[in-house]
Write a protein that holds these residues in place. Structure first.
Motif, mmCIF file in Angstrom:
data_model
loop_
_atom_site.group_PDB
_atom_site.id
_atom_site.type_symbol
_atom_site.label_atom_id
_atom_site.label_comp_id
_atom_site.label_asym_id
_atom_site.label_seq_id
_atom_site.Cartn_x
_atom_site.Cartn_y
_atom_site.Cartn_z
ATOM 1 N N THR A 108 0.845 -1.204 0.000
ATOM 2 C CA THR A 108 0.000 0.000 0.000
ATOM 3 C C THR A 108 0.877 1.249 0.000
ATOM 4 O O THR A 108 0.634 2.218 -0.731
ATOM 5 N N GLU A 109 1.922 1.210 0.795
ATOM 6 C CA GLU A 109 2.869 2.329 0.870
ATOM 7 C C GLU A 109 3.576 2.517 -0.482
ATOM 8 O O GLU A 109 3.717 3.646 -0.966
ATOM 9 N N LEU A 110 3.977 1.407 -1.087
ATOM 10 C CA LEU A 110 4.685 1.472 -2.372
ATOM 11 C C LEU A 110 3.794 2.056 -3.465
ATOM 12 O O LEU A 110 4.219 2.919 -4.250
ATOM 13 N N VAL A 111 2.562 1.598 -3.524
ATOM 14 C CA VAL A 111 1.625 2.106 -4.532
ATOM 15 C C VAL A 111 1.383 3.598 -4.315
ATOM 16 O O VAL A 111 1.371 4.389 -5.278
ATOM 17 N N LYS A 112 1.226 3.983 -3.061
ATOM 18 C CA LYS A 112 0.995 5.396 -2.748
ATOM 19 C C LYS A 112 2.179 6.234 -3.253
ATOM 20 O O LYS A 112 1.994 7.265 -3.917
ATOM 21 N N THR A 113 3.374 5.792 -2.961
ATOM 22 C CA THR A 113 4.565 6.545 -3.379
ATOM 23 C C THR A 113 4.662 6.597 -4.908
ATOM 24 O O THR A 113 4.958 7.643 -5.484
#
Lengths: 432, 432
Positions: free
Chosen positions: A225-230
């Motif tokens: 989720t963090e990776l997609v957000k970034t």
């Protein structure tokens, strides 16, 4: 008629240019290929094993390969019947088929979307292919030479090598073993093998493999989720390699990037039947490109990928696609579970043996790869040679997957059970 | 760690760049793809046929395709048994195989060299693949963006399209329909469909297909000797597409460029089982790269092609290679002769019908394509539409193969005999 060609290419002359050899052509070598350091990793492993055997021919029958991640179990009955039927029907007037759609059989695209993705993606977002490695190159072909790519370090060598071949990079720095203009995202024991992309320079394309080859790390839902957000914030396209998804047993680990909110606006997923159903030699894979994913100018990414598929590929073999359909039947799914369990049990045996020897060990729970941390000061090529010479066990040095893999060794769980047990025994005796 | 990446790519910033749409990624579209004019030819033909059927749904059962060169005869018994056995043995412990060599099975490379080339080339010069189209792209990948390519005009659209995708060209000139920085070599009735390459600007890479798609012209030994001589003099690499070689019946027409003296120092040959054994959907081909062929700096071309195969391809399907082996058995060879004769008889029927209508007709003797010269002033897309509307026969307009194809129409002999006869009857009635 060819005046335009002349004007555009002032360097071409009507006769050959000077060359180093009388028989050489006058065609300049593609400078991007000259940048490639060494050969492709896996043939190199084979070369070193063969060199060892040339000096020690009596060891030939003792070699056990835990090197290249190559399936060894026969193809189970129902899936096999799909392949055999796929071939047999070509001998009949009604069953014969010639060129199929470059994107694959409609029925297979539908089944992939429904059975594997529970319809969170649609069939027309699925491109069936001859495997994930080939798709990575087609994805690179589409992106072209102008993008900056980021890779996990260590990672499957194809991401970096194809970036170099496409001309996206500068030369390799002999001190760091890193290519200019690639963003290396360190993944190691210190950061739980999950990179902090937000703290690194932005890349246009981020290659991310989970469960990972070679580290065996499987990113959690929160991490992805963090990776997609970034990626969304930075306008990066995430190329998610899910070739090892079937090995996931932890319910908190997503099997597809499209389980993550927002992924359809920033991610591509490359996937494969290779490790899934033992199709490494059969050749079948697929790539998902969401309809909503666009380049900066609004052009759908799918449109350009479709052009690559139609112009530079002619579809996966019709016979092989028959096998893919059988994999996605309930009987095929059940057979695959048995195969995966078998390899995961192998991984567990390898993990236990490595721990017993005293190594710190990662991966192997939701992945067919066990990643072994070596004692301080021991290089991974040294340990590769030591295990080959002392126990005739072929592994892969972490450094083969990028500079960040130095100090680690990858063991593959793709081997017959008796070979795994024998390798564990030998290593436990040899390495203490 | 990523400082080098930053330095090399000053334009990348830590946040997304401005884009036209809120949801668009910040990744610039590969400008080479924007240069491509229209879609790939064959899907475009399908779109036009479908558009016609949408307006005339009652005609659906009447459509006869003489368009895309797609085999229609079932795979004969012996060759089929090779495919079926190739699949079946994967279900056994002894017969199972995973990843094979990226260059193909040693046994198949050997058999191609011996049976098809009478050992004038060696097995390690043969790279087995999933088809000639895919190999053309891999050849382009190896050459990279810096070369100038020459093509026969008209020609198989893949040569030009992949040159554009690789970034070798400028934009298309809307007046001439030619891309900047491609050398177009006119092939038409005036020059016996054989170009005078020596009188045209030099190119690094010369794509040459014989027997030709779409013109059906088969270059003689003298013509090819002249072409090889010119390529050697100019230091050009000749990429010889021999996918239609099995259709050659004239003993004065070489089946391989390596029958020509000197070709091993200037030529590559791409070839295929597609039209040969009805493998269009099965997917199998090969490329021959002679050991002696080098780039200007002395690097063997084979070395870089080998890197492409290992890094961006994982070998042709093991099942399909089993079929390839069967093709090269004496029984397989005999079966192939029957198939080829059948299609050549189709070509003869098409030729006769077209002559009867009053067209000037080329090709079809040593090739499965009949190339029809249209009356002055009639465009090839017009004639395509006319035959579709009046006779429900799908053809391919010559202009689809390049500007030099304007004024011609390609008819494919790959169809069941009754369809050929029916198409000839309808066209003879409709076009008078």
């Amino acid at each position: 008629m060819a005046a335009a060609a002349n004007a555009f290419a002032p360097s071409t002359s009507s006769t050959r240019s000077a060359s180093t050899s009388l028989n050489a052509s006058g065609v300049a070598r593609n400078p991007n290929f000259a940048k490639l350091a060494g050969g492709y990793l896996f043939p190199e492993i084979g070369r070193r094993r063969n060199a060892y055997l040339e000096e020690n021919p009596e060891m030939a029958s003792r070699i056990i390969s835990l090197g290249i991640g190559d399936t060894t179990m026969p193809i189970p009955e129902h899936i096999l019947s799909g392949l055999v039927d796929g071939a047999t029907k070509l001998g009949t007037k009604e069953g014969y088929s010639g060129y199929g759609a470059a994107e694959g059989l409609e029925e297979l695209r539908q089944k992939i979307a429904t059975v594997l993705y529970k319809d969170i993606i649609s069939p027309d977002e699925v491109f069936v292919s001859d495997g994930a490695k080939c798709d990575i190159m087609r994805v690179q072909q589409m992106f072209g030479p102008g993008v900056v790519s980021a890779v996990q370090d260590p990672s499957y060598p194809v991401y970096v090598d194809t970036s170099v071949m496409m001309g996206q990079t500068g030369d390799i720095d002999s001190a760091t073993s890193q290519y200019e203009n690639i963003v290396y995202m360190p993944c190691n024991a210190e950061n739980d093998f999950f990179p902090d992309y937000a703290a690194l320079p932005r890349a246009d394309v981020v290659y991310f493999c989970s469960p990972n080859n070679p580290t065996g790390a499987a990113a959690t839902k929160d991490q992805l989720t963090e990776l997609v957000k970034t990626c969304k914030e930075r306008g990066s396209i995430l190329v998610f390699d899910a070739a090892y998804a079937p090995f996931i047993r932890d319910p908190n680990v997503p099997k597809s990037i499209f389980e993550i909110e927002g992924a359809k606006e920033c991610a591509i997923e490359c996937n494969s039947f290779s490790k899934y159903a033992g199709f490494t030699g059969v050749r079948l894979g697929w790539t998902v490109i969401p309809t909503d994913l666009t380049f900066a100018d609004g052009t759908p990414v799918r449109q350009d990928f479709s052009r690559v598929m139609a112009t530079a590929f002619n579809g996966a073999s019709n016979i092989v696609q028959g096998g893919g359909l059988a994999c996605l039947d309930p009987e095929g799914q059940a057979e695959i579970e048995v195969l995966i369990d078998y390899y995961l049990e192998n991984a567990m045996l390898l993990k236990d043996a490595m721990k017993e020897i005293g190594f710190k060990v990662f991966g192997g729970d939701n992945a067919p790869y066990v990643f072994v941390q070596l004692p301080e000061g021991k290089s991974s090529w040294e340990m590769f040679s030591e295990m080959l010479e002392k126990a005739q066990v072929v592994t892969i040095p972490g450094a083969g997957f990028g500079p960040g893999g130095e100090g680690y060794l990858r063991l593959s769980a793709f081997a017959p059970r008796d070979s795994i047990i024998e390798a564990c025994d030998r290593l436990k005796k040899a390495m203490v």
